[in-house]
Scaffold this active site. Structure first.
Site, PDB file in Angstrom:
ATOM      1  CG  ASP A 108      -3.758   2.985  -2.472  1.00 36.89           C
ATOM      2  OD1 ASP A 108      -3.285   1.861  -2.245  1.00 36.89           O
ATOM      3  OD2 ASP A 108      -3.594   3.949  -1.717  1.00 36.89           O
ATOM      4  CG  ASP A 114       0.118   1.622  -3.994  1.00 33.44           C
ATOM      5  OD1 ASP A 114       0.540   2.402  -3.109  1.00 33.44           O
ATOM      6  OD2 ASP A 114      -1.034   1.140  -3.970  1.00 33.44           O
ATOM      7  CG  ASP A 135      -1.818   1.208   1.272  1.00 31.88           C
ATOM      8  OD1 ASP A 135      -2.608   1.408   0.337  1.00 31.88           O
ATOM      9  OD2 ASP A 135      -1.727   1.976   2.244  1.00 31.88           O
ATOM     10  CG  ASP A 189      -5.823   0.982   1.234  1.00 31.54           C
ATOM     11  OD1 ASP A 189      -5.189  -0.011   0.826  1.00 31.54           O
ATOM     12  OD2 ASP A 189      -5.320   2.108   1.377  1.00 31.54           O
TER      13      ASP A 189
END
Length: 217
Positions: A86, A68, A65, A90
């Site tokens: 993203d 990226d 996480d 999450d």
């Protein structure tokens, strides 16, 4: 609450890994998707009470996480689509981990897990709702320049959530009590974000604020 201090500490090692990946043609979206798939493995691992392997999956997911974004900045390709992917994945990952604990011991864990998911909905919606309004008012991110979204600070942010997930895996027998404590902290975050967001946007609408408001929730 701790993100403003932990994020700068992680940037150097993440950037070093990002350079290595960039030379091999790996894209930020590839990292996001692989990290998500690895993170989802935590759900069945938790359900079958293989807590240490689940912890590995969680740590790898959280590393991805951060990676990226570091890769996107390194190659000069930070995009709205990447930021959206993203943050969306999450929240699915966080919910999957909590569900895994509920499945591991439904009799003891189901109700605390439900309360924690309820609290996660509050932190998530207050996070994203303010991000939408911040974009509409062209607010920048004075403390989180590396984030894809502007959001209000809170008692529970990324760092605190990662610590909570790790603690859950290390002491799974204490999940009911730990989940309830973290849920209360998340509810406090939701309340402060809603209060701070409302008053910040109200001041903006009335012309009382301009530029970058103090959004310490």
């Amino acid at each position: 609450m701790l993100d403003r201090w932990t994020m700068p500490l992680t940037q150097r090692p993440l950037t070093a890994i990002a350079r290595h990946l960039a030379r091999r043609g790996v894209t930020p979206d590839h990292v996001t998707l692989v990290a998500f798939i690895v993170g989802l493995l935590a759900l069945p691992l938790l359900a079958f009470e293989v807590y240490w392997l689940a912890l590995v999956a969680i740590v790898l997911n959280r590393t991805g996480d951060g990676l990226d974004g570091a890769l996107a900045r390194h190659v000069g390709q930070p995009t709205d689509s990447g930021g959206f992917l993203d943050i969306g994945l999450d929240f699915v990952f966080y919910a999957a981990v909590v569900l895994g604990f509920a499945l591991a011991d439904p009799e003891r864990n189901a109700l605390p897990a439900a309360v924690l998911l309820f609290a996660f909905i509050g932190t998530g919606t207050s996070f994203l709702a303010f991000a939408i309004m911040a974009a509409r008012h062209d607010l920048n991110r004075p403390h989180f320049q590396r984030k894809a979204f502007y959001y209000l600070h809170g008692l529970t942010e990324g760092t605190e959530t990662v610590v909570a997930l790790v603690v859950f895996c290390v002491w799974p027998g204490a999940f009911p009590a730990l989940a309830l404590v973290f849920a209360i902290a998340c509810m406090i975050t939701t309340a402060t974000r809603l209060w701070g967001g409302y008053h910040t946007l109200k001041a903006l609408s009335s012309g009382g604020l301009s530029g970058t408001p103090d959004t310490k929730g």
